[in-house]
Design a protein around this motif. Structure first.
Motif, PDB file in Angstrom:
ATOM      1  N   PRO A 334      13.166  -9.218   1.288  1.00 25.30           N
ATOM      2  CA  PRO A 334      13.223  -8.383   0.081  1.00 25.30           C
ATOM      3  C   PRO A 334      12.522  -7.045   0.318  1.00 25.30           C
ATOM      4  CG  PRO A 334      12.521 -10.628  -0.443  1.00 25.30           C
ATOM      5  CD  PRO A 334      12.525 -10.517   1.047  1.00 25.30           C
ATOM      6  N   GLU A 335      12.992  -6.007  -0.375  1.00 26.96           N
ATOM      7  CA  GLU A 335      12.454  -4.668  -0.161  1.00 26.96           C
ATOM      8  C   GLU A 335      10.963  -4.595  -0.473  1.00 26.96           C
ATOM      9  OE1 GLU A 335      13.877  -2.065   1.295  1.00 26.96           O
ATOM     10  OE2 GLU A 335      15.592  -3.405   1.670  1.00 26.96           O
ATOM     11  N   HIS A 336      10.503  -5.313  -1.495  1.00 30.39           N
ATOM     12  CA  HIS A 336       9.079  -5.225  -1.826  1.00 30.39           C
ATOM     13  C   HIS A 336       8.223  -5.873  -0.747  1.00 30.39           C
ATOM     14  CE1 HIS A 336       9.841  -9.317  -3.322  1.00 30.39           C
ATOM     15  NE2 HIS A 336       8.536  -9.503  -3.319  1.00 30.39           N
ATOM     16  N   ILE A 337       8.747  -6.877  -0.052  1.00 29.04           N
ATOM     17  CA  ILE A 337       8.022  -7.492   1.066  1.00 29.04           C
ATOM     18  C   ILE A 337       7.970  -6.516   2.242  1.00 29.04           C
ATOM     19  CG2 ILE A 337       8.081  -9.333   2.787  1.00 29.04           C
ATOM     20  CD1 ILE A 337       7.137 -10.314   0.096  1.00 29.04           C
ATOM     21  N   LYS A 338       9.069  -5.830   2.506  1.00 26.00           N
ATOM     22  CA  LYS A 338       9.076  -4.838   3.580  1.00 26.00           C
ATOM     23  C   LYS A 338       8.041  -3.745   3.334  1.00 26.00           C
ATOM     24  CE  LYS A 338      14.023  -5.384   4.662  1.00 26.00           C
ATOM     25  NZ  LYS A 338      15.335  -4.691   4.761  1.00 26.00           N
ATOM     26  N   GLU A 339       7.959  -3.303   2.078  1.00 22.40           N
ATOM     27  CA  GLU A 339       7.003  -2.251   1.745  1.00 22.40           C
ATOM     28  C   GLU A 339       5.565  -2.740   1.913  1.00 22.40           C
ATOM     29  OE1 GLU A 339       5.711   1.564   0.319  1.00 22.40           O
ATOM     30  OE2 GLU A 339       7.435   0.754   1.410  1.00 22.40           O
ATOM     31  N   MET A 340       5.315  -4.001   1.610  1.00 28.08           N
ATOM     32  CA  MET A 340       3.974  -4.555   1.795  1.00 28.08           C
ATOM     33  C   MET A 340       3.603  -4.609   3.274  1.00 28.08           C
ATOM     34  SD  MET A 340       3.916  -7.636  -0.994  1.00 28.08           S
ATOM     35  CE  MET A 340       4.125  -7.300  -2.742  1.00 28.08           C
ATOM     36  N   TYR A 341       4.557  -4.985   4.120  1.00 29.22           N
ATOM     37  CA  TYR A 341       4.283  -4.974   5.555  1.00 29.22           C
ATOM     38  C   TYR A 341       3.960  -3.553   6.027  1.00 29.22           C
ATOM     39  CZ  TYR A 341       5.398  -9.779   6.956  1.00 29.22           C
ATOM     40  OH  TYR A 341       5.361 -11.143   7.155  1.00 29.22           O
ATOM     41  N   ARG A 342       4.730  -2.579   5.570  1.00 32.57           N
ATOM     42  CA  ARG A 342       4.505  -1.195   5.982  1.00 32.57           C
ATOM     43  C   ARG A 342       3.103  -0.737   5.594  1.00 32.57           C
ATOM     44  NH1 ARG A 342       4.665   3.966   4.121  1.00 32.57           N
ATOM     45  NH2 ARG A 342       4.965   3.260   1.966  1.00 32.57           N
ATOM     46  N   LYS A 343       2.727  -0.979   4.358  1.00 33.58           N
ATOM     47  CA  LYS A 343       1.407  -0.551   3.898  1.00 33.58           C
ATOM     48  C   LYS A 343       0.298  -1.366   4.555  1.00 33.58           C
ATOM     49  CE  LYS A 343       2.789   1.250  -0.635  1.00 33.58           C
ATOM     50  NZ  LYS A 343       2.674   1.096  -2.113  1.00 33.58           N
ATOM     51  N   GLY A 344       0.575  -2.656   4.772  1.00 36.31           N
ATOM     52  CA  GLY A 344      -0.432  -3.504   5.390  1.00 36.31           C
ATOM     53  C   GLY A 344      -0.747  -3.092   6.812  1.00 36.31           C
ATOM     54  N   VAL A 345       0.285  -2.711   7.574  1.00 32.45           N
ATOM     55  CA  VAL A 345       0.066  -2.247   8.943  1.00 32.45           C
ATOM     56  C   VAL A 345      -0.734  -0.951   8.938  1.00 32.45           C
ATOM     57  CG1 VAL A 345       1.209  -1.323  10.999  1.00 32.45           C
ATOM     58  CG2 VAL A 345       2.037  -3.430   9.959  1.00 32.45           C
ATOM     59  N   MET A 346      -0.414  -0.028   8.037  1.00 32.63           N
ATOM     60  CA  MET A 346      -1.174   1.221   7.958  1.00 32.63           C
ATOM     61  C   MET A 346      -2.625   0.954   7.584  1.00 32.63           C
ATOM     62  SD  MET A 346       1.305   4.157   6.354  1.00 32.63           S
ATOM     63  CE  MET A 346       1.591   3.329   4.788  1.00 32.63           C
ATOM     64  N   ARG A 347      -2.853   0.003   6.692  1.00 30.22           N
ATOM     65  CA  ARG A 347      -4.214  -0.296   6.242  1.00 30.22           C
ATOM     66  C   ARG A 347      -5.062  -0.890   7.356  1.00 30.22           C
ATOM     67  NH1 ARG A 347      -3.022  -3.696   2.411  1.00 30.22           N
ATOM     68  NH2 ARG A 347      -2.920  -2.118   0.775  1.00 30.22           N
ATOM     69  N   THR A 348      -4.440  -1.651   8.254  1.00 28.15           N
ATOM     70  CA  THR A 348      -5.197  -2.376   9.270  1.00 28.15           C
ATOM     71  C   THR A 348      -5.106  -1.744  10.655  1.00 28.15           C
ATOM     72  OG1 THR A 348      -3.271  -3.840   9.521  1.00 28.15           O
ATOM     73  CG2 THR A 348      -5.058  -4.597   8.089  1.00 28.15           C
ATOM     74  N   PHE A 349      -3.883  -1.413  11.108  1.00 24.99           N
ATOM     75  CA  PHE A 349      -3.702  -0.925  12.481  1.00 24.99           C
ATOM     76  C   PHE A 349      -3.026   0.439  12.508  1.00 24.99           C
ATOM     77  CE2 PHE A 349      -4.494  -5.392  13.299  1.00 24.99           C
ATOM     78  CZ  PHE A 349      -5.369  -5.309  14.365  1.00 24.99           C
ATOM     79  N   SER A 350      -3.768   1.421  12.016  1.00 25.29           N
ATOM     80  CA  SER A 350      -3.414   2.830  12.135  1.00 25.29           C
ATOM     81  C   SER A 350      -4.702   3.545  12.535  1.00 25.29           C
ATOM     82  CB  SER A 350      -2.889   3.368  10.803  1.00 25.29           C
ATOM     83  OG  SER A 350      -3.928   3.413   9.835  1.00 25.29           O
TER      84      SER A 350
END
Length: 431
Positions: A334-350
């Motif tokens: 689902p699109e909202h799950i994809k967006e959570m992965y995107r934000k989660g990666v930025m929050r942790t591994f950026s």
């Protein structure tokens, strides 16, 4: 600089007893040999097929320090070739990604096709008077290209084994993230790029098997996300597996890494999918999908299966890398799950991520302290987990009990040494 033809770096390693000479992280001659015998020889990750979905799509990246263009041809084939004009060597394409009909060098206007083929030059009739002018020899130098379930790899070595042989049975593990859903995977649009002053092997070996650092290094980051530190009991069921220098360290906890993204919805989503994944891949791999784990495909392509953060450590000399990071997701999520992965990666591994800052500081200091003359003479210890090899069907490859282990790191450096010491692929042992 040592003679690459006679380079034997095995003398710098005592992997049976777990000792590594620090010279492998700072010696310029060793680094130059790595560019020749590892980065110009191995299969390197260059793109995900979703990044070049239609004819004309392209991106620019590196294979070692060689700048390359990855482009989807008009016949839908994937082409990888040097991003350096055959006329005067200028970079042909400066864009990070886009869509094009051809590539034109801004120095003298020479143009090249989506397959790297030479197309034309301004006032070409002047060149055609020259007896040595041969358009067939003027194309941009091409690499071999093969794919595995969405991942695109390339090598400049015509004698390299097939990608299937290079990966070997490690594909059994790769399918945990690449084939747990009918729809396959895709990269979230965008790439995070940053520079770190460390040797490329330091983060590569970290991802290949260093679960041991997480409870200490990432304690404060975990408290920021969970309100508590990282919990990884040394006696829970966990393993390290390696094949051909590729390594996967993992627990069977199901959602440990995924939870670190900071979204309960992701954890619930993965748990709801576990029966379907088990039916597709088996119970063990279903428990690995979001688990505490990390991976390196030799030499420099790493990812976190639970986070779905994918990264390449591009070498920029012995003491610096350029890090490229993406988030990969199931295409059918689902699109909202994809967006959570995107934000989660930025929050942790950026670059500003709560976990990336911990790692980056450690990797830089682990490299830079080797500048000291006396420090360089002191060997590093990689002996954790000696004697822990085991068998646990259905896991293939060289398997070791407990993800708190240096077994995958020892295997990584054995592969590294075998490649640097070999004159060709025929001399490189598998395993």
């Amino acid at each position: 600089m040592p003679d690459h033809a006679d380079m034997n770096v095995h003398r710098l390693l005592d992997l049976d007893n777990g000792w590594v000479d620090r010279r492998i992280f700072f010696d310029r001659g060793i680094y130059e040999a790595e560019l020749e015998r590892i980065f110009a020889r191995c299969w390197l990750f260059v793109a995900h097929e979703s990044q070049i979905a239609v004819p004309g799509d392209f991106l620019t990246t590196y294979m070692g320090e060689d700048a390359v263009i990855v482009a989807r041809g008009r016949d839908r084939s994937i082409n990888v070739f040097l991003n350096s004009c055959s006329h005067r060597g200028n970079r042909v394409c400066f864009a990070e990604a886009g869509r094009a009909r051809s590539f034109v060098c801004n120095y003298h206007g020479w143009s090249f096709g989506l397959d790297g083929r030479f197309l034309a030059a301004p006032q070409q009739a002047l060149y055609e008077r020259c007896s040595s002018f041969d358009p067939n020899r003027l194309g941009l130098h091409r690499a071999r290209v093969e794919t595995y379930k969405g991942l695109v790899f390339a090598t400049f070595d015509p004698d390299a084994p097939s990608l299937a042989d290079y990966l070997g049975d490690f594909t059994w593990y790769l399918d945990v993230v690449l084939d747990n859903d009918d729809g396959g995977t895709e990269f979230v649009e965008g790439c995070i790029k940053s520079r770190l002053k460390c040797n490329w092997k330091v983060p590569a070996e970290n991802f290949v098997g260093d679960a041991y650092h997480a409870p200490w290094t990432h304690d404060s980051g975990a408290r920021a996300v969970f309100g508590r530190g990282v919990w990884m009991a040394p006696d829970h069921e966990s393993y390290q597996a390696n094949i051909n220098g590729h390594g996967w360290e993992f627990g069977l906890d199901g959602v440990g890494n995924a939870a670190a993204l900071g979204y309960r919805e992701i954890v619930e989503h993965l748990r709801s999918r576990e029966p379907a994944v088990a039916a597709r891949l088996g119970n063990e791999r279903a428990r690995m999908v979001g688990a505490l784990s990390s991976v390196t495909l030799f030499p420099n392509f790493s990812f976190l299966p639970g986070h779905l953060a994918f990264r390449v450590w591009h070498p920029k000399g012995p003491h610096e890398i350029e890090l490229h990071t993406w988030s990969m997701i199931n295409r059918g999520d689902p699109e909202h799950i994809k967006e959570m992965y995107r934000k989660g990666v930025m929050r942790t591994f950026s670059p500003a991520g709560i976990l990336e800052m911990d790692d980056g500081e450690n990797w830089e200091h682990a490299t830079q302290t080797n500048a000291g003359f006396v420090t360089r003479t002191r060997k590093l210890y990689y002996g954790l987990g000696q004697g822990s090899q085991c068998e646990r069907p259905p896991f293939p490859g060289n398997l070791f009990a407990n993800q708190f282990n240096d077994a995958n790191q020892r295997a990584f450096y054995r592969r590294w040494a075998n490649l640097l010491s070999a004159k060709g692929w025929a001399d490189v042992p598998a395993g």
